[in-house]
Design an enzyme around this catalytic site. Structure first.
Site, PDB file in Angstrom:
ATOM      1  N   THR A   1     -51.248  92.313 -77.764  1.00 21.26           N
ATOM      2  CA  THR A   1     -50.896  90.723 -77.947  1.00 21.26           C
ATOM      3  C   THR A   1     -52.103  90.148 -78.002  1.00 21.26           C
ATOM      4  O   THR A   1     -52.371  89.029 -78.758  1.00 21.26           O
ATOM      5  CB  THR A   1     -49.769  90.165 -77.075  1.00 21.26           C
ATOM      6  OG1 THR A   1     -50.136  90.560 -75.831  1.00 21.26           O
ATOM      7  CG2 THR A   1     -48.393  90.468 -77.525  1.00 21.26           C
TER       8      THR A   1
ATOM      9  N   ARG B   1     -40.716  92.590 -80.934  1.00 21.91           N
ATOM     10  CA  ARG B   1     -39.270  92.300 -80.267  1.00 21.91           C
ATOM     11  C   ARG B   1     -39.173  90.871 -79.494  1.00 21.91           C
ATOM     12  O   ARG B   1     -38.226  90.785 -78.716  1.00 21.91           O
ATOM     13  CB  ARG B   1     -39.055  93.554 -79.373  1.00 21.91           C
ATOM     14  CG  ARG B   1     -38.878  94.667 -79.894  1.00 21.91           C
ATOM     15  CD  ARG B   1     -39.018  96.062 -79.218  1.00 21.91           C
ATOM     16  NE  ARG B   1     -38.829  97.217 -80.057  1.00 21.91           N
ATOM     17  CZ  ARG B   1     -37.917  97.491 -80.757  1.00 21.91           C
ATOM     18  NH1 ARG B   1     -36.724  97.057 -80.514  1.00 21.91           N
ATOM     19  NH2 ARG B   1     -38.172  98.910 -81.507  1.00 21.91           N
TER      20      ARG B   1
ATOM     21  N   GLN C   1     -46.130 103.390 -78.212  1.00 18.14           N
ATOM     22  CA  GLN C   1     -44.856 102.773 -79.118  1.00 18.14           C
ATOM     23  C   GLN C   1     -45.472 102.043 -80.144  1.00 18.14           C
ATOM     24  O   GLN C   1     -44.638 101.534 -80.817  1.00 18.14           O
ATOM     25  CB  GLN C   1     -43.934 102.040 -78.090  1.00 18.14           C
ATOM     26  CG  GLN C   1     -43.263 102.602 -77.107  1.00 18.14           C
ATOM     27  CD  GLN C   1     -42.423 101.722 -76.159  1.00 18.14           C
ATOM     28  OE1 GLN C   1     -43.057 100.784 -75.302  1.00 18.14           O
ATOM     29  NE2 GLN C   1     -41.232 101.889 -76.230  1.00 18.14           N
TER      30      GLN C   1
ATOM     31  N   HIS D   1     -43.593 105.843 -82.542  1.00 20.47           N
ATOM     32  CA  HIS D   1     -43.186 105.133 -83.781  1.00 20.47           C
ATOM     33  C   HIS D   1     -44.041 105.495 -85.033  1.00 20.47           C
ATOM     34  O   HIS D   1     -43.900 104.272 -85.924  1.00 20.47           O
ATOM     35  CB  HIS D   1     -43.010 103.911 -83.174  1.00 20.47           C
ATOM     36  CG  HIS D   1     -41.874 103.596 -82.177  1.00 20.47           C
ATOM     37  ND1 HIS D   1     -41.957 102.708 -81.179  1.00 20.47           N
ATOM     38  CD2 HIS D   1     -40.974 104.436 -81.682  1.00 20.47           C
ATOM     39  CE1 HIS D   1     -40.939 102.820 -80.476  1.00 20.47           C
ATOM     40  NE2 HIS D   1     -40.506 103.966 -80.643  1.00 20.47           N
TER      41      HIS D   1
ATOM     42  N   CYS E   1     -45.363 109.023-104.673  1.00 22.72           N
ATOM     43  CA  CYS E   1     -46.356 110.035-104.447  1.00 22.72           C
ATOM     44  C   CYS E   1     -47.110 110.411-105.717  1.00 22.72           C
ATOM     45  O   CYS E   1     -46.708 110.810-106.788  1.00 22.72           O
ATOM     46  CB  CYS E   1     -45.842 111.214-103.907  1.00 22.72           C
ATOM     47  SG  CYS E   1     -47.118 112.384-103.348  1.00 22.72           S
TER      48      CYS E   1
ATOM     49  N   SER F   1     -45.000  97.563 -71.787  1.00 23.50           N
ATOM     50  CA  SER F   1     -44.063  97.906 -72.414  1.00 23.50           C
ATOM     51  C   SER F   1     -42.876  97.236 -71.711  1.00 23.50           C
ATOM     52  O   SER F   1     -42.992  97.391 -70.369  1.00 23.50           O
ATOM     53  CB  SER F   1     -43.781  99.570 -72.570  1.00 23.50           C
ATOM     54  OG  SER F   1     -42.373  99.713 -72.941  1.00 23.50           O
ATOM     55  N   SER F   2     -41.864  96.771 -72.345  1.00 22.27           N
ATOM     56  CA  SER F   2     -40.497  96.267 -71.636  1.00 22.27           C
ATOM     57  C   SER F   2     -39.691  97.426 -71.148  1.00 22.27           C
ATOM     58  O   SER F   2     -38.713  97.342 -70.420  1.00 22.27           O
ATOM     59  CB  SER F   2     -39.532  95.238 -72.550  1.00 22.27           C
ATOM     60  OG  SER F   2     -39.628  95.856 -73.666  1.00 22.27           O
TER      61      SER F   2
ATOM     62  N   ASN G   1     -47.270  94.962 -66.524  1.00 17.01           N
ATOM     63  CA  ASN G   1     -46.567  94.131 -67.387  1.00 17.01           C
ATOM     64  C   ASN G   1     -46.417  92.684 -67.338  1.00 17.01           C
ATOM     65  O   ASN G   1     -46.649  92.500 -66.125  1.00 17.01           O
ATOM     66  CB  ASN G   1     -45.292  94.870 -67.793  1.00 17.01           C
ATOM     67  CG  ASN G   1     -44.397  94.384 -69.195  1.00 17.01           C
ATOM     68  OD1 ASN G   1     -45.197  94.507 -70.208  1.00 17.01           O
ATOM     69  ND2 ASN G   1     -43.175  94.017 -69.178  1.00 17.01           N
TER      70      ASN G   1
ATOM     71  N   ILE H   1     -52.548  91.629 -68.902  1.00 16.89           N
ATOM     72  CA  ILE H   1     -52.771  93.025 -69.080  1.00 16.89           C
ATOM     73  C   ILE H   1     -54.519  93.086 -69.099  1.00 16.89           C
ATOM     74  O   ILE H   1     -55.238  93.979 -68.454  1.00 16.89           O
ATOM     75  CB  ILE H   1     -52.111  93.449 -70.177  1.00 16.89           C
ATOM     76  CG1 ILE H   1     -50.776  93.792 -69.834  1.00 16.89           C
ATOM     77  CG2 ILE H   1     -52.794  95.002 -70.522  1.00 16.89           C
ATOM     78  CD1 ILE H   1     -49.824  94.199 -70.860  1.00 16.89           C
TER      79      ILE H   1
HETATM   80 ZN   LIG Z   1     -45.469 113.859-102.351  1.00 24.92          ZN
END
Ligand SMILES: [Zn+2]
Length: 252
Positions: A33, A41, A106, A126, A159, A200-201, A225, A243
């Site tokens: 942040t 979130r 994440q 993620h 693609c 992370s929460s 956190n 942080i």
């Molecule tokens: Zn492809």
């Protein structure tokens, strides 16, 4: 124990790091942040304006694919030029010192890589929002090329090799978690002696199960956190504060 005073937090963290030899970091939105990357979130998330499109819709409807790309490029304008912060550089130093074999993240912002951490030490739960992949053949596509074509034609990217649908290399809602990353994160969590959960929460499962896994395998758990988390009662040490401030001495 909860420490909220920044000097006390730094000292306690330094002691734990010195006592440890295999440290795994687990990072969430809070580390980024200060770099200008919004917490998606949070209550004023840009997701309210650019709502993520679920994976099934992306796959089944070309109009939804076009809309997903329109929102993706609008979001990129908010954060894609962000630079790493103090927390990223602190972790990069720990990786360089060979005390930190893995950073599980994440985040999709690529800022651990940008801070100099070699890709093999980063486990992205993620995915990564700074490039795209073909969902059929897996070929990597660069965003600037896709964007140029999208702005010229308005058509969802396909693609160049196989014609398959191309999507941001992030894990969408409704899309399966990446198996290899989950396996690597599991292995890292059970093999560390100190697990540092940062920014992370710790509420998004299955990702948030890794701190507990480390705990069950006798690692010490530190939670750094800005806000309380559901796992605070399991932590050996809770550092509550900014942080970047707390990690600043480790970034030097
Ligand atoms: Zn492809």
């Amino acid at each position: 124990m909860i420490l909220t005073h920044v000097e006390e937090a730094r000292t306690a963290l330094r002691d734990l790091i010195e006592q440890s030899s295999r440290i795994v970091a687990f990072t969430g939105a809070g580390i980024s942040t200060e770099c200008g990357v919004p917490d998606f979130r949070s209550k004023d998330s840009p997701w309210l304006r650019y709502k993520p499109i679920e994976f099934d819709l992306f796959m089944s409807d070309v109009l939804m694919r076009e809309e997903a790309w329109r929102r993706k490029f609008a979001l990129d304008d908010i954060y894609l030029h962000a630079q790493p912060g103090r927390g990223h550089y602190a972790l990069a130093n720990l990786v360089a010192s060979e005390k930190m074999p893995a950073i599980i993240t994440q985040n999709i912002d690529n800022l651990h890589q940008a801070s100099g951490v070699p890709a093999e030490h980063i486990i992205e739960l993620h995915g990564n929002g700074t490039y795209a992949t073909c969902l059929t053949c897996g070929l990597r596509h660069e965003l600037d090329v896709l964007r140029r074509d999208f702005e010229a034609t308005g058509a969802a990217p396909e693609c160049r090799e196989c014609g398959g649908p191309v999507k941001s290399a992030t894990v969408s809602f409704g899309q399966a978690m990446p198996e290899a990353a989950m396996r690597r994160a599991h292995a890292a969590a059970i093999d560390c002696d100190l697990f540092l959960a940062i920014g992370s929460s710790l509420v998004v499962y299955p990702a948030a199960s890794f701190p507990m896994l480390a705990r069950q395998h006798q690692a010490r758990l530190v939670i750094l956190n800005g806000e309380p988390t559901p796992l605070d009662s399991e932590a050996d040490l809770i550092l509550r504060g900014d942080i970047g401030d707390i990690l600043l001495p480790f970034a030097a």
